[in-house]
Design a protein around this motif. Structure first.
Motif, PDB file in Angstrom:
ATOM      1  N   CYS A  75      41.640  61.599  42.412  1.00  0.00           N
ATOM      2  CA  CYS A  75      41.549  60.209  40.796  1.00  0.00           C
ATOM      3  C   CYS A  75      42.036  59.934  40.088  1.00  0.00           C
ATOM      4  O   CYS A  75      42.205  59.826  38.853  1.00  0.00           O
ATOM      5  CB  CYS A  75      39.645  59.954  40.588  1.00  0.00           C
ATOM      6  SG  CYS A  75      38.999  61.789  39.716  1.00  0.00           S
ATOM      7  N   CYS A  76      41.884  61.529  39.318  1.00  0.00           N
ATOM      8  CA  CYS A  76      43.492  62.137  38.588  1.00  0.00           C
ATOM      9  C   CYS A  76      44.694  60.882  38.220  1.00  0.00           C
ATOM     10  O   CYS A  76      45.312  60.596  37.297  1.00  0.00           O
ATOM     11  CB  CYS A  76      43.545  63.184  38.109  1.00  0.00           C
ATOM     12  SG  CYS A  76      44.512  64.038  39.823  1.00  0.00           S
ATOM     13  N   LEU A  77      44.734  60.179  39.244  1.00  0.00           N
ATOM     14  CA  LEU A  77      46.280  60.143  39.909  1.00  0.00           C
ATOM     15  C   LEU A  77      45.767  58.319  40.004  1.00  0.00           C
ATOM     16  O   LEU A  77      46.557  57.217  39.727  1.00  0.00           O
ATOM     17  CB  LEU A  77      46.327  59.653  40.849  1.00  0.00           C
ATOM     18  CG  LEU A  77      47.352  61.062  41.237  1.00  0.00           C
ATOM     19  CD1 LEU A  77      47.445  61.173  42.182  1.00  0.00           C
ATOM     20  CD2 LEU A  77      48.375  61.220  40.695  1.00  0.00           C
ATOM     21  N   ALA A  78      44.471  57.749  39.657  1.00  0.00           N
ATOM     22  CA  ALA A  78      43.853  55.851  39.157  1.00  0.00           C
ATOM     23  C   ALA A  78      44.468  55.798  38.863  1.00  0.00           C
ATOM     24  O   ALA A  78      44.777  54.655  38.823  1.00  0.00           O
ATOM     25  CB  ALA A  78      42.277  56.184  39.479  1.00  0.00           C
ATOM     26  N   PRO A  79      45.070  56.340  37.054  1.00  0.00           N
ATOM     27  CA  PRO A  79      45.939  55.130  35.786  1.00  0.00           C
ATOM     28  C   PRO A  79      46.735  54.849  36.168  1.00  0.00           C
ATOM     29  O   PRO A  79      47.469  53.510  36.365  1.00  0.00           O
ATOM     30  CB  PRO A  79      44.962  55.895  35.383  1.00  0.00           C
ATOM     31  CG  PRO A  79      43.237  57.105  35.230  1.00  0.00           C
ATOM     32  CD  PRO A  79      44.375  57.455  36.457  1.00  0.00           C
ATOM     33  N   LEU A  80      47.484  55.941  37.039  1.00  0.00           N
ATOM     34  CA  LEU A  80      48.995  55.738  37.448  1.00  0.00           C
ATOM     35  C   LEU A  80      49.088  55.170  38.748  1.00  0.00           C
ATOM     36  O   LEU A  80      49.614  53.655  38.002  1.00  0.00           O
ATOM     37  CB  LEU A  80      49.290  56.963  37.602  1.00  0.00           C
ATOM     38  CG  LEU A  80      49.440  58.219  36.348  1.00  0.00           C
ATOM     39  CD1 LEU A  80      50.414  59.471  37.419  1.00  0.00           C
ATOM     40  CD2 LEU A  80      50.247  57.765  35.662  1.00  0.00           C
ATOM     41  N   CYS A  81      48.016  54.080  39.524  1.00  0.00           N
ATOM     42  CA  CYS A  81      48.107  53.548  40.331  1.00  0.00           C
ATOM     43  C   CYS A  81      47.683  51.914  39.235  1.00  0.00           C
ATOM     44  O   CYS A  81      47.173  51.224  40.601  1.00  0.00           O
ATOM     45  CB  CYS A  81      47.619  53.776  41.339  1.00  0.00           C
ATOM     46  SG  CYS A  81      48.459  55.515  42.525  1.00  0.00           S
ATOM     47  N   CYS A  82      46.981  52.172  38.540  1.00  0.00           N
ATOM     48  CA  CYS A  82      46.349  51.140  38.193  1.00  0.00           C
ATOM     49  C   CYS A  82      45.538  50.300  39.095  1.00  0.00           C
ATOM     50  O   CYS A  82      44.745  49.512  39.527  1.00  0.00           O
ATOM     51  CB  CYS A  82      47.136  49.933  38.112  1.00  0.00           C
ATOM     52  SG  CYS A  82      48.617  49.581  37.079  1.00  0.00           S
ATOM     53  N   SER A  83      44.181  51.865  39.357  1.00  0.00           N
ATOM     54  CA  SER A  83      43.270  51.102  40.097  1.00  0.00           C
ATOM     55  C   SER A  83      42.115  51.621  39.673  1.00  0.00           C
ATOM     56  O   SER A  83      40.640  51.919  40.112  1.00  0.00           O
ATOM     57  CB  SER A  83      43.729  52.341  41.801  1.00  0.00           C
ATOM     58  OG  SER A  83      43.322  53.814  41.018  1.00  0.00           O
ATOM     59  N   THR A  84      42.136  51.752  38.246  1.00  0.00           N
ATOM     60  CA  THR A  84      40.665  51.898  38.193  1.00  0.00           C
ATOM     61  C   THR A  84      39.654  50.895  37.403  1.00  0.00           C
ATOM     62  O   THR A  84      40.062  49.609  37.711  1.00  0.00           O
ATOM     63  CB  THR A  84      41.122  52.295  35.935  1.00  0.00           C
ATOM     64  OG1 THR A  84      41.314  51.451  35.805  1.00  0.00           O
ATOM     65  CG2 THR A  84      41.418  53.899  36.309  1.00  0.00           C
ATOM     66  N   ILE A  85      38.688  50.908  37.822  1.00  0.00           N
ATOM     67  CA  ILE A  85      37.360  49.954  37.392  1.00  0.00           C
ATOM     68  C   ILE A  85      36.457  50.322  36.506  1.00  0.00           C
ATOM     69  O   ILE A  85      36.183  50.872  35.913  1.00  0.00           O
ATOM     70  CB  ILE A  85      36.314  50.269  39.341  1.00  0.00           C
ATOM     71  CG1 ILE A  85      37.431  49.723  40.287  1.00  0.00           C
ATOM     72  CG2 ILE A  85      35.218  48.430  39.093  1.00  0.00           C
ATOM     73  CD1 ILE A  85      36.827  49.821  41.316  1.00  0.00           C
ATOM     74  N   LYS A  86      36.638  49.322  35.504  1.00  0.00           N
ATOM     75  CA  LYS A  86      35.271  48.899  33.775  1.00  0.00           C
ATOM     76  C   LYS A  86      34.120  48.419  34.395  1.00  0.00           C
ATOM     77  O   LYS A  86      34.817  46.903  34.550  1.00  0.00           O
ATOM     78  CB  LYS A  86      36.561  48.694  33.482  1.00  0.00           C
ATOM     79  CG  LYS A  86      37.844  49.193  33.347  1.00  0.00           C
ATOM     80  CD  LYS A  86      38.046  49.194  31.696  1.00  0.00           C
ATOM     81  CE  LYS A  86      39.353  50.384  31.588  1.00  0.00           C
ATOM     82  NZ  LYS A  86      40.519  50.406  30.563  1.00  0.00           N
ATOM     83  N   TRP A  87      32.906  49.072  34.404  1.00  0.00           N
ATOM     84  CA  TRP A  87      32.400  47.982  34.612  1.00  0.00           C
ATOM     85  C   TRP A  87      31.333  48.164  33.224  1.00  0.00           C
ATOM     86  O   TRP A  87      31.016  48.570  32.301  1.00  0.00           O
ATOM     87  CB  TRP A  87      31.582  49.083  36.163  1.00  0.00           C
ATOM     88  CG  TRP A  87      31.353  49.199  36.607  1.00  0.00           C
ATOM     89  CD1 TRP A  87      32.152  50.104  37.164  1.00  0.00           C
ATOM     90  CD2 TRP A  87      31.479  47.379  38.146  1.00  0.00           C
ATOM     91  NE1 TRP A  87      32.503  49.944  38.370  1.00  0.00           N
ATOM     92  CE2 TRP A  87      31.558  48.418  39.072  1.00  0.00           C
ATOM     93  CE3 TRP A  87      30.864  46.522  38.093  1.00  0.00           C
ATOM     94  CZ2 TRP A  87      31.549  47.899  40.191  1.00  0.00           C
ATOM     95  CZ3 TRP A  87      30.408  46.549  39.015  1.00  0.00           C
ATOM     96  CH2 TRP A  87      31.300  46.760  40.413  1.00  0.00           C
ATOM     97  N   THR A  88      30.687  46.963  32.952  1.00  0.00           N
ATOM     98  CA  THR A  88      29.892  46.766  32.071  1.00  0.00           C
ATOM     99  C   THR A  88      28.856  45.895  32.234  1.00  0.00           C
ATOM    100  O   THR A  88      29.020  44.959  32.961  1.00  0.00           O
ATOM    101  CB  THR A  88      30.592  46.387  31.134  1.00  0.00           C
ATOM    102  OG1 THR A  88      32.339  45.988  30.478  1.00  0.00           O
ATOM    103  CG2 THR A  88      29.433  45.369  29.735  1.00  0.00           C
ATOM    104  N   VAL A  89      27.722  47.152  31.967  1.00  0.00           N
ATOM    105  CA  VAL A  89      26.246  45.951  32.788  1.00  0.00           C
ATOM    106  C   VAL A  89      25.174  45.249  31.610  1.00  0.00           C
ATOM    107  O   VAL A  89      24.880  46.497  30.870  1.00  0.00           O
ATOM    108  CB  VAL A  89      25.789  47.022  33.597  1.00  0.00           C
ATOM    109  CG1 VAL A  89      24.355  46.226  34.257  1.00  0.00           C
ATOM    110  CG2 VAL A  89      26.175  47.824  35.120  1.00  0.00           C
ATOM    111  N   THR A  90      24.685  44.711  31.423  1.00  0.00           N
ATOM    112  CA  THR A  90      24.636  44.303  29.974  1.00  0.00           C
ATOM    113  C   THR A  90      22.791  43.876  30.737  1.00  0.00           C
ATOM    114  O   THR A  90      22.461  43.780  32.222  1.00  0.00           O
ATOM    115  CB  THR A  90      24.829  42.821  29.760  1.00  0.00           C
ATOM    116  OG1 THR A  90      24.387  41.473  30.572  1.00  0.00           O
ATOM    117  CG2 THR A  90      26.092  42.665  28.853  1.00  0.00           C
ATOM    118  N   ASN A  91      22.023  43.240  30.049  1.00  0.00           N
ATOM    119  CA  ASN A  91      20.770  42.773  31.010  1.00  0.00           C
ATOM    120  C   ASN A  91      20.342  41.227  31.743  1.00  0.00           C
ATOM    121  O   ASN A  91      19.862  40.734  32.030  1.00  0.00           O
ATOM    122  CB  ASN A  91      18.979  42.871  29.295  1.00  0.00           C
ATOM    123  CG  ASN A  91      19.831  41.748  28.385  1.00  0.00           C
ATOM    124  OD1 ASN A  91      21.001  41.624  28.132  1.00  0.00           O
ATOM    125  ND2 ASN A  91      18.692  41.191  28.128  1.00  0.00           N
TER     126      ASN A  91
END
Length: 180
Positions: A75-91
């Motif tokens: 996963c340390c290479l994930a930012p280089l490959c644009c493959s991060t997933i950002k989650w925001t969970v609200t109510n």
């Protein structure tokens, strides 16, 4: 208490010939750096803002925000490959930003959730690493099954289960009834 004798103090005592009368003075130990506490959920009544800058609806609050790094353990290479997933969970909803530079977004309304499931691999459970997979099933044709696989998902599962129950309880159902 921590006892500290400086090198200069010992050399001064040797120079004056009073090494046998050396007195050790206690000093209070000070840590090299203050450790920051881990992030905590917002206190009762405190409103947390979204990290992505999007506005919250009235009555909406952030329950959890995190980044998922696919391709574990590389996963340390994930930012280089644009493959991060950002989650925001609200109510009220779950937002997912993914793709190259986060240019794709998906949203699931909590009222559309049909089931939740939490799974932890035995290897992570034995290591007490708090890593698991939260599976969200929704009545949605494009995203009927969504998986969040990262650290701290067990607490998210409990929080999301409570918010899902509240969202379902607050759904108003419109009926057509004629008054005769």
């Amino acid at each position: 208490e921590h006892f500290n004798i400086s090198r200069q103090h010992i050399q001064a005592q040797k120079k004056h010939g009073s090494m046998e009368a050396l007195k050790i003075q206690p000093e209070v130990a000070v840590p090299a750096a203050l450790l920051s506490p881990p992030p905590s959920p917002p206190a009762e009544g405190e409103i947390r803002q979204r990290k992505d800058g999007q506005a919250l609806q009235p009555g909406e609050f952030v329950m959890w925000e995190d980044t998922e790094w696919p391709w574990w353990p590389c996963c340390c290479l994930a930012p280089l490959c644009c493959s991060t997933i950002k989650w925001t969970v609200t109510n009220k909803k779950m937002d997912k930003q993914h793709g190259c530079c986060g240019n794709s977004e998906d949203t699931i309304d909590l009222r559309r959730i049909t089931d939740l499931k939490y799974r932890a691999s035995p290897i992570w459970t034995l290591c007490c690493c708090c890593r698991g997979t939260l599976v969200v099933y929704a009545a949605d044709t494009t995203d009927s099954e969504v998986k969040i696989n990262t650290w701290g998902t067990r607490q998210l599962y409990y929080s999301l289960k409570d918010a899902w129950g509240s969202a379902k309880a607050n759904v108003a159902v419109e009926t057509d009834t004629e008054v005769a």
